[in-house]
Design a protein around this motif. Sequence first.
Motif, PDB file in Angstrom:
ATOM      1  N   GLY A   1       0.805  -1.214   0.000  1.00 39.86           N
ATOM      2  CA  GLY A   1       0.000   0.000   0.000  1.00 39.86           C
ATOM      3  C   GLY A   1       0.835   1.258   0.000  1.00 39.86           C
ATOM      4  O   GLY A   1       2.065   1.216  -0.055  1.00 39.86           O
ATOM      5  N   ASP A   2       0.134   2.384   0.078  1.00 41.52           N
ATOM      6  CA  ASP A   2       0.762   3.699   0.045  1.00 41.52           C
ATOM      7  C   ASP A   2       0.301   4.452   1.295  1.00 41.52           C
ATOM      8  O   ASP A   2      -0.641   5.223   1.262  1.00 41.52           O
ATOM      9  N   TRP A   3       0.974   4.166   2.421  1.00 36.67           N
ATOM     10  CA  TRP A   3       0.526   4.698   3.704  1.00 36.67           C
ATOM     11  C   TRP A   3       1.466   5.802   4.195  1.00 36.67           C
ATOM     12  O   TRP A   3       2.685   5.702   4.061  1.00 36.67           O
ATOM     13  N   PRO A   4       0.910   6.834   4.848  1.00 38.14           N
ATOM     14  CA  PRO A   4       1.769   7.900   5.374  1.00 38.14           C
ATOM     15  C   PRO A   4       2.496   7.513   6.659  1.00 38.14           C
ATOM     16  O   PRO A   4       3.520   8.115   7.001  1.00 38.14           O
ATOM     17  N   ASN A   5       1.962   6.500   7.381  1.00 39.07           N
ATOM     18  CA  ASN A   5       2.525   6.156   8.698  1.00 39.07           C
ATOM     19  C   ASN A   5       3.326   4.860   8.699  1.00 39.07           C
ATOM     20  O   ASN A   5       3.566   4.275   9.746  1.00 39.07           O
ATOM     21  N   THR A   6       3.732   4.407   7.531  1.00 38.38           N
ATOM     22  CA  THR A   6       4.495   3.163   7.404  1.00 38.38           C
ATOM     23  C   THR A   6       5.803   3.455   6.690  1.00 38.38           C
ATOM     24  O   THR A   6       5.812   4.185   5.701  1.00 38.38           O
ATOM     25  N   PRO A   7       6.931   2.910   7.156  1.00 41.18           N
ATOM     26  CA  PRO A   7       8.206   3.199   6.491  1.00 41.18           C
ATOM     27  C   PRO A   7       8.223   2.665   5.067  1.00 41.18           C
ATOM     28  O   PRO A   7       7.630   1.626   4.775  1.00 41.18           O
ATOM     29  N   PHE A   8       8.892   3.384   4.205  1.00 45.15           N
ATOM     30  CA  PHE A   8       9.027   2.949   2.817  1.00 45.15           C
ATOM     31  C   PHE A   8       9.702   1.581   2.751  1.00 45.15           C
ATOM     32  O   PHE A   8      10.623   1.282   3.506  1.00 45.15           O
ATOM     33  N   GLY A   9       9.237   0.739   1.844  1.00 44.82           N
ATOM     34  CA  GLY A   9       9.858  -0.561   1.640  1.00 44.82           C
ATOM     35  C   GLY A   9       9.246  -1.652   2.479  1.00 44.82           C
ATOM     36  O   GLY A   9       8.056  -1.628   2.806  1.00 44.82           O
ATOM     37  N   CYS A  10      10.064  -2.612   2.842  1.00 47.12           N
ATOM     38  CA  CYS A  10       9.625  -3.838   3.508  1.00 47.12           C
ATOM     39  C   CYS A  10       9.668  -3.677   5.028  1.00 47.12           C
ATOM     40  O   CYS A  10      10.646  -3.170   5.576  1.00 47.12           O
ATOM     41  N   SER A  11       8.593  -4.113   5.695  1.00 48.57           N
ATOM     42  CA  SER A  11       8.564  -4.023   7.159  1.00 48.57           C
ATOM     43  C   SER A  11       7.614  -5.072   7.733  1.00 48.57           C
ATOM     44  O   SER A  11       6.825  -5.677   7.012  1.00 48.57           O
ATOM     45  N   ILE A  12       7.709  -5.252   9.048  1.00 49.98           N
ATOM     46  CA  ILE A  12       6.856  -6.200   9.766  1.00 49.98           C
ATOM     47  C   ILE A  12       6.067  -5.432  10.819  1.00 49.98           C
ATOM     48  O   ILE A  12       6.648  -4.707  11.640  1.00 49.98           O
ATOM     49  N   GLU A  13       4.742  -5.592  10.805  1.00 46.97           N
ATOM     50  CA  GLU A  13       3.897  -4.910  11.788  1.00 46.97           C
ATOM     51  C   GLU A  13       3.999  -5.615  13.132  1.00 46.97           C
ATOM     52  O   GLU A  13       3.945  -6.842  13.211  1.00 46.97           O
ATOM     53  N   ALA A  14       4.105  -4.833  14.194  1.00 47.12           N
ATOM     54  CA  ALA A  14       4.357  -5.391  15.523  1.00 47.12           C
ATOM     55  C   ALA A  14       3.186  -6.208  16.060  1.00 47.12           C
ATOM     56  O   ALA A  14       3.379  -7.179  16.784  1.00 47.12           O
ATOM     57  N   SER A  15       1.956  -5.849  15.701  1.00 43.09           N
ATOM     58  CA  SER A  15       0.788  -6.481  16.312  1.00 43.09           C
ATOM     59  C   SER A  15       0.647  -7.955  15.976  1.00 43.09           C
ATOM     60  O   SER A  15       0.272  -8.762  16.831  1.00 43.09           O
ATOM     61  N   ASP A  16       0.941  -8.328  14.743  1.00 47.72           N
ATOM     62  CA  ASP A  16       0.769  -9.732  14.346  1.00 47.72           C
ATOM     63  C   ASP A  16       1.874 -10.246  13.425  1.00 47.72           C
ATOM     64  O   ASP A  16       1.734 -11.298  12.799  1.00 47.72           O
ATOM     65  N   ASN A  17       2.968  -9.497  13.308  1.00 48.78           N
ATOM     66  CA  ASN A  17       4.109  -9.878  12.463  1.00 48.78           C
ATOM     67  C   ASN A  17       3.776  -9.927  10.977  1.00 48.78           C
ATOM     68  O   ASN A  17       4.477 -10.577  10.198  1.00 48.78           O
ATOM     69  N   ALA A  18       2.701  -9.238  10.565  1.00 47.92           N
ATOM     70  CA  ALA A  18       2.317  -9.237   9.155  1.00 47.92           C
ATOM     71  C   ALA A  18       3.337  -8.462   8.318  1.00 47.92           C
ATOM     72  O   ALA A  18       3.793  -7.382   8.706  1.00 47.92           O
ATOM     73  N   ILE A  19       3.687  -9.030   7.171  1.00 46.04           N
ATOM     74  CA  ILE A  19       4.675  -8.423   6.284  1.00 46.04           C
ATOM     75  C   ILE A  19       3.996  -7.366   5.411  1.00 46.04           C
ATOM     76  O   ILE A  19       2.978  -7.635   4.768  1.00 46.04           O
ATOM     77  N   HIS A  20       4.560  -6.168   5.410  1.00 42.18           N
ATOM     78  CA  HIS A  20       4.033  -5.049   4.628  1.00 42.18           C
ATOM     79  C   HIS A  20       5.091  -4.567   3.636  1.00 42.18           C
ATOM     80  O   HIS A  20       6.294  -4.714   3.867  1.00 42.18           O
ATOM     81  N   PHE A  21       4.608  -3.950   2.568  1.00 42.18           N
ATOM     82  CA  PHE A  21       5.506  -3.235   1.656  1.00 42.18           C
ATOM     83  C   PHE A  21       4.841  -1.921   1.297  1.00 42.18           C
ATOM     84  O   PHE A  21       3.772  -1.891   0.701  1.00 42.18           O
TER      85      PHE A  21
END
Length: 220
Positions: free
Chosen positions: A134-154
């Motif tokens: 997605g294109d979110w303002p509150n998420t770092p650019f690139g690959c990351s893991i969300e703390a709540s459930d370890n879901a992989i985001h890009f």
Amino acid sequence: MTETPDASLLPNTPGMKCAPSYDLTQEDCIREATAFGGTLFNDKLALGYWRNVAFGCSISTRGGRIFYNLNFRSVNDGTYNPVCRALENEREVTLLPLGKDMTCMPEHDFPEDECVAAALLVGGELRGGRLIVGDWPNTPFGCSIEASDNAIHFSTRIDGYNDGYFQPVCIRGEDQATLLPSSEFSKCTPGHDFSKDECISAAASVGGKLRNGKLIVGEW
């Protein structure tokens, strides 16, 4: 994700495939897929040109047969586990700690097509079997893991900031950080200082933490 020294078995989710340059040859496919429990039909590799089978080497969830698809435009329908060349070393991947504004150092971001393989190595999980893009303002650019459930985001948003709930998944740099002893005259040698942008990632790799989620900047 399961691994042997030379290969990785990716999840059987729709669209899952090996990252570019991480596909196995046909010869390697037989060896590595067999090590993961795959089987050959009449001692032969199933070689063909399919639309619904992951490109390259994979194992069918329906019977465990090993396939090798030559159609690079195919889309995995979710019933095949891609078998890919493994990252050369897990040390290539760095999982940064939680913290506001925490991001990978410049040019150390994984591309979208390598994000899943890298994040799975450091504990990430696919929410609903898919990479969340997605294109979110509150998420770092690139690959990351969300703390709540370890879901992989890009995140595709270059100017996105980390609100403190995501752990960036980064390519570890060739220049490793060294923590010098605390003494009155201790300092980095000329040309070996990290830039402000690199400071958080470098310091985190040697045990540093952000105070109240922020880097302390000043002139002391």
